[in-house]
Design an enzyme around this catalytic site. Structure first.
Site, short mmCIF file in Angstrom:
data_model
loop_
_atom_site.label_atom_id
_atom_site.label_comp_id
_atom_site.label_asym_id
_atom_site.label_seq_id
_atom_site.Cartn_x
_atom_site.Cartn_y
_atom_site.Cartn_z
N THR A 35 45.79 37.98 35.15
CA THR A 35 46.88 38.83 35.63
C THR A 35 47.25 39.96 34.68
O THR A 35 47.22 41.13 35.06
CB THR A 35 48.12 37.97 35.92
OG1 THR A 35 47.80 37.06 36.98
CG2 THR A 35 49.30 38.82 36.32
N ASP B 274 49.65 34.77 44.73
CA ASP B 274 48.97 34.15 43.58
C ASP B 274 49.48 32.74 43.35
O ASP B 274 48.69 31.81 43.14
CB ASP B 274 49.19 35.01 42.33
CG ASP B 274 48.49 34.44 41.11
OD1 ASP B 274 47.25 34.48 41.06
OD2 ASP B 274 49.18 33.93 40.20
N HIS C 63 43.18 40.47 41.03
CA HIS C 63 42.02 39.57 41.04
C HIS C 63 42.03 38.79 42.34
O HIS C 63 42.99 38.85 43.11
CB HIS C 63 42.06 38.61 39.85
CG HIS C 63 43.38 37.89 39.72
ND1 HIS C 63 43.79 36.93 40.62
CD2 HIS C 63 44.39 38.02 38.82
CE1 HIS C 63 44.99 36.49 40.28
NE2 HIS C 63 45.39 37.13 39.20
#
Length: 423
Positions: free
Chosen positions: A83, A213, A259
């Site tokens: 992150t 996330d 990501h």
């Protein structure tokens, strides 16, 4: 009205709002108010952990509509696909090896008794690369940051001992990250900044959502937790788009992720204690990749254990990490790195109870790590699909959108995105 027509109408209205072409409203009984002609604002939105192929699940009508009427691409993160390193890459254009945020947890030889964590705001750790909002402020372009990692740091400031930071440049408006601040409050803060008079209204804004996330870690990428988080975050992107339309505020939206996410479980673990004596090393990080320093006098023994073939894992000396990772020169990177096969974790010992979930940090060019990229607004050609590109191109794109020169050192260029720009 049929559902399909409602959806098409909603997306068309969003496109008009983002382009600045608001439809005229006529009234026979009241004069038409003259609406301020606003310049487009650039809004960089991060949806942490939004794997690129999540968009194909049919659960994000607002995001899918913005992609269909704007620009869409799969985007590769930089290594490590974590992150903080990638959020700093997204706003500097430099890979973690060059921007100084080389991991979520770091050590530095110049500060031997300190450890960087995701709560660290000491400018020392962030000073290797200048974020776009600092460049903007220095150029007289007002900026605002809602929770972007690093935005609470007075860039270029100094700390004496345990005292406060002296000096440094920040966005004119910013908020320090707090999970107590809801997504509704985050979007409303951005819209409130844009309601201001022109002389104190930001021209560049960042916005950050973390819930996708979190759901990916908890349940894994194929879980209902992720699906619920996708539906939820799409609602807040819709709230932002609707709010911009009501303000008559044209906007260039650049929506990204840092990501992707891969499924993991206790059945796919590489236990270090079965491969190397724990007395030979000090573990700095572990998970999808692990970093090590040898304990005194044990470098040779550690290398003999690590630097040989292993199932589901490759290990290297720092200086021998493959060039494609663009990683291994910064002093904050430990002496040894092991990278797990996608879906596997490197842990000190074998788990004692079963678990499953998701994580990231793997090879950034693995499909599971692909990150979301959507752009929509007056600067972009509608209906454009771009080939995969690396996230080092996002900062050059933002610089171009807000009128900054492309002279800042960068590991990427705007070239891969140029076909999507009108001018």
């Amino acid at each position: 009205m049929k559902m399909g027509h409602r959806f098409t109408t909603a997306i068309a209205a969003a496109a008009l709002a983002l382009s600045g072409c608001a439809p005229a409203v006529e009234s026979a009984s009241a004069p038409v108010a003259v609406q301020e002609a606003r310049e487009p604002v650039t809004i960089l939105v991060s949806i942490d952990g939004f794997r690129s192929d999540y968009l194909e699940r049919g659960m994000t009508p607002t995001l899918s509509g913005l992609a269909a009427t704007g620009v869409r691409a799969d985007m590769s993160p930089s290594f490590p696909s974590k992150t903080f390193p990638n959020h700093w890459t997204l706003v500097t254009g430099l890979v973690p090896d060059h921007n100084g945020i080389t991991a979520n947890k770091m050590e530095d030889p110049a500060r031997p008794n300190e450890v960087f964590t995701m709560a660290t705001v000491d400018p020392f750790w962030w000073s290797d690369a200048k974020p776009v909002w600092v460049e903007a402020e220095e150029a007289g372009i007002r900026s605002a940051a809602m929770f972007w990692p690093g935005s609470a740091v007075p860039w270029g400031g100094k700390v004496e001992g345990w005292g406060p930071v002296e000096g440094g440049v920040m966005a004119q408006d910013w908020q320090a990250f707090s999970m107590q601040v809801t997504n509704t409050q985050r979007v409303n803060s951005v819209l409130d900044w844009l309601r201001r008079p022109a002389d104190i209204r930001p021209a560049f804004v960042t916005l950050y959502f973390d819930t996708v996330d979190t759901a990916g870690h908890d349940g894994g990428p194929d879980s209902e937790e992720v699906n619920a988080a996708l539906r939820d975050v799409d609602k807040y992107v819709g709230m932002l788009v609707d709010g911009l339309a009501k303000l008559g505020q044209p906007a260039n939206l650049v929506i990204v992720a840092d990501h992707g996410m891969a499924a993991t479980s206790s059945e796919r673990v590489i236990a270090l204690d079965s491969l190397v004596d724990p007395a030979f090393y000090r573990l700095v990080e572990n998970g999808p990749y692990a970093t090590f320093e040898a304990t005194a006098g044990n470098a040779t023994k550690l290398e003999a254990a690590l630097l040989k073939p292993h199932d589901h894992m490759e290990c290297w000396r720092k200086s021998e990490i493959p060039a494609r990772f663009q990683y291994g020169t910064h002093p904050r990177i430990p002496s040894y790195l092991c990278l797990a096969e996608v879906g596997w974790n490197i842990l000190p010992t074998k788990p004692t109870s079963p678990w499953s979930g998701g994580t990231h940090g793997y090879d950034p060019f693995a499909k599971e790590m692909d990150a979301l990229f959507i752009a929509n607004g007056p600067a972009f050609r509608p209906g454009t699909k771009l080939p995969n590109f690396q996230n080092t191109s996002v900062a050059p794109l933002v610089r171009k959108l807000i009128g900054l020169p492309q002279s800042t050192p960068s590991d990427g260029t705007v070239d891969p995105i140029l076909p999507a720009l009108k001018n």
